[in-house]
Design an enzyme around this catalytic site. Structure first.
Site, PDB file in Angstrom:
ATOM      1  N   LYS A  42       0.816  -1.200   0.000  1.00 48.33           N
ATOM      2  CA  LYS A  42       0.000   0.000   0.000  1.00 48.33           C
ATOM      3  C   LYS A  42       0.849   1.248   0.000  1.00 48.33           C
ATOM      4  CE  LYS A  42      -2.893  -2.294   3.350  1.00 48.33           C
ATOM      5  NZ  LYS A  42      -3.207  -2.296   4.770  1.00 48.33           N
ATOM      6  N   GLU A  98       7.595   2.296  -6.493  1.00 55.39           N
ATOM      7  CA  GLU A  98       7.794   1.857  -5.111  1.00 55.39           C
ATOM      8  C   GLU A  98       7.922   3.083  -4.194  1.00 55.39           C
ATOM      9  OE1 GLU A  98       7.334   0.001  -2.803  1.00 55.39           O
ATOM     10  OE2 GLU A  98       8.871  -1.541  -2.589  1.00 55.39           O
ATOM     11  N   ASP A 102      14.916  -0.374   0.499  1.00 51.89           N
ATOM     12  CA  ASP A 102      15.650  -0.527   1.748  1.00 51.89           C
ATOM     13  C   ASP A 102      16.700  -1.623   1.534  1.00 51.89           C
ATOM     14  OD1 ASP A 102      15.854   0.086   4.569  1.00 51.89           O
ATOM     15  OD2 ASP A 102      14.772  -1.752   5.007  1.00 51.89           O
ATOM     16  N   LYS A 130      17.220   4.203   0.769  1.00 52.97           N
ATOM     17  CA  LYS A 130      18.169   4.183   1.890  1.00 52.97           C
ATOM     18  C   LYS A 130      19.353   3.330   1.459  1.00 52.97           C
ATOM     19  CE  LYS A 130      14.801   3.859   5.667  1.00 52.97           C
ATOM     20  NZ  LYS A 130      14.328   2.936   6.714  1.00 52.97           N
ATOM     21  N   ARG A 164       0.042   7.051   7.107  1.00 52.89           N
ATOM     22  CA  ARG A 164       0.119   7.097   5.643  1.00 52.89           C
ATOM     23  C   ARG A 164      -0.449   8.407   5.089  1.00 52.89           C
ATOM     24  NH1 ARG A 164       1.486   1.878   3.903  1.00 52.89           N
ATOM     25  NH2 ARG A 164       0.536   0.153   5.008  1.00 52.89           N
TER      26      ARG A 164
HETATM   27  P1  IMP Z   1      13.121  -3.877   1.132  1.00 52.36           P
HETATM   28  O1  IMP Z   1      12.529  -5.149   0.560  1.00 52.36           O
HETATM   29  O2  IMP Z   1      13.990  -4.158   2.329  1.00 52.36           O
HETATM   30  O3  IMP Z   1      13.818  -3.018   0.107  1.00 52.36           O
HETATM   31  O4  IMP Z   1      11.955  -3.089   1.797  1.00 52.36           O
HETATM   32  C1  IMP Z   1      11.087  -2.313   1.135  1.00 52.36           C
HETATM   33  C2  IMP Z   1       9.823  -2.163   1.954  1.00 52.36           C
HETATM   34  O5  IMP Z   1      10.077  -2.040   3.360  1.00 52.36           O
HETATM   35  C3  IMP Z   1       9.150  -0.886   1.575  1.00 52.36           C
HETATM   36  O6  IMP Z   1       8.298  -1.069   0.472  1.00 52.36           O
HETATM   37  C4  IMP Z   1       8.420  -0.501   2.838  1.00 52.36           C
HETATM   38  O7  IMP Z   1       7.166  -1.158   2.884  1.00 52.36           O
HETATM   39  C5  IMP Z   1       9.265  -1.048   3.948  1.00 52.36           C
HETATM   40  N1  IMP Z   1      10.122   0.001   4.556  1.00 52.36           N
HETATM   41  C6  IMP Z   1      11.468   0.060   4.528  1.00 52.36           C
HETATM   42  N2  IMP Z   1      11.932   1.139   5.184  1.00 52.36           N
HETATM   43  C7  IMP Z   1      10.843   1.799   5.613  1.00 52.36           C
HETATM   44  C8  IMP Z   1      10.672   3.024   6.363  1.00 52.36           C
HETATM   45  O8  IMP Z   1      11.605   3.743   6.753  1.00 52.36           O
HETATM   46  N3  IMP Z   1       9.379   3.372   6.619  1.00 52.36           N
HETATM   47  C9  IMP Z   1       8.308   2.637   6.213  1.00 52.36           C
HETATM   48  N4  IMP Z   1       8.428   1.496   5.522  1.00 52.36           N
HETATM   49  C10 IMP Z   1       9.689   1.071   5.225  1.00 52.36           C
HETATM   50 MG    MG Z   2       6.204  -1.135   0.650  1.00 52.94          MG
END
Ligand code: IMP
Ligand code: MG
Length: 184
Positions: A42, A98, A102, A130, A164
Site C-alpha cells: 500500500k 515503489e 531498503d 536508503k 500514511r
Molecule cells: P526492502 O525489501 O527491504 O527493500 O523493503 C522495502 C519495503 O520495506 C518498503 O516497500 C516498505 O514497505 C518497507 N520500509 C522500509 N523502510 C521503511 C521506512 O523507513 N518506513 C516505512 N516502511 C519502510
Molecule cells: Mg512497501
C-alpha cells in the site's frame, strides 16, 4: 505535528516539486511509448497517484501487493508478490512504482516476476532510497530522494498501518518503533 514524529524530513512542497520533475523525466525517457504503471500496495499509493498525473504519455495502471515475512524494521529474505492485475505484462513497457527501497529484496523479487512474464522493458521508480541498508544489488532507474538510515513515515509510508495520510515524509521517534511489535 504528531507527538510521535521527531522531525519533518521532506516537506510537502519539496515532494511536489520532485515528483513533478520525475514525471517529466519519465515522460521524456519513454518517448511516447504507452506505459503500464504498477503500484506496489500500500505504501506507494500516494506517490503513485501524484506521479502518474505528472506523466504525459498513454498510461494504464495495475496494482500488486508485496509482503515480506519476519519481524523487525526490515524485510526478511522471503518476499511474496500477489498480483491484482487484469492487464497482461508481456511485451509491455512497465514502470514499477515503489515507496522506498531498503534492503532491495522487494524490488529484486518484483523485477524477477516481471522478467518471467516477459515484459518488453522494466523501469523502477522509487520515491525514497536508503542506500546504506542495501543487501541485494538491484537496479533502480529513478530515485526521488536518498535518505539516511532512519525509519520514516508519511506520504503513503506507514508504521503499524498508521501515518500514511501525512502530507510530508517524517522521521518516527525511535522509541515508538523500539517499543512496538513487528512491523511490515
Ligand atoms: P526492502 O525489501 O527491504 O527493500 O523493503 C522495502 C519495503 O520495506 C518498503 O516497500 C516498505 O514497505 C518497507 N520500509 C522500509 N523502510 C521503511 C521506512 O523507513 N518506513 C516505512 N516502511 C519502510
Ligand atoms: Mg512497501
Amino acid at each position: 505535528m504528531n507527538e510521535n514524529i521527531e522531525r519533518i524530513l521532506i516537506p510537502e512542497e519539496a515532494l511536489k516539486a520532485r515528483v513533478r520533475e520525475m514525471g517529466r523525466q519519465i515522460s521524456n525517457d519513454f518517448k511516447g511509448k504507452p506505459i503500464l504503471a504498477i503500484c506496489i500496495l500500500k505504501g506507494s499509493v500516494i506517490f503513485f497517484s501524484d506521479l502518474i498525473r505528472e506523466i504525459d504519455t498513454d498510461l494504464q495502471i495495475s496494482f500488486i501487493s508485496a509482503a515480506s515475512y519476519g519481524a523487525g524494521a526490515s524485510s526478511s529474505g522471503k518476499v511474496e508478490v500477489t498480483e491484482i492485475m487484469e492487464i497482461p505484462i508481456e511485451d509491455r513497457a512497465v514502470l514499477i512504482v515503489e515507496d522506498i527501497v531498503d534492503s532491495g529484496r522487494t524490488i529484486a523479487r518484483i523485477r524477477e516476476c516481471f522478467e518471467e512474464e516477459r515484459a518488453a522493458q522494466i523501469k523502477v521508480v522509487t520515491l525514497l532510497d536508503k542506500p546504506e541498508r542495501r543487501e541485494v544489488d538491484v537496479r533502480v532507474d529513478y530515485t526521488g530522494f536518498e535518505i539516511p538510515n532512519e525509519f520514516v513515515i508519511g506520504y503513503g509510508l506507514d508504521y503499524d498501518q498508521k501515518y500514511r495520510n501525512l502530507p510530508y515524509v517524517g522521521v518516527l521517534k525511535r522509541e515508538v518503533y523500539e517499543r512496538g511489535d513487528a512491523i511490515e
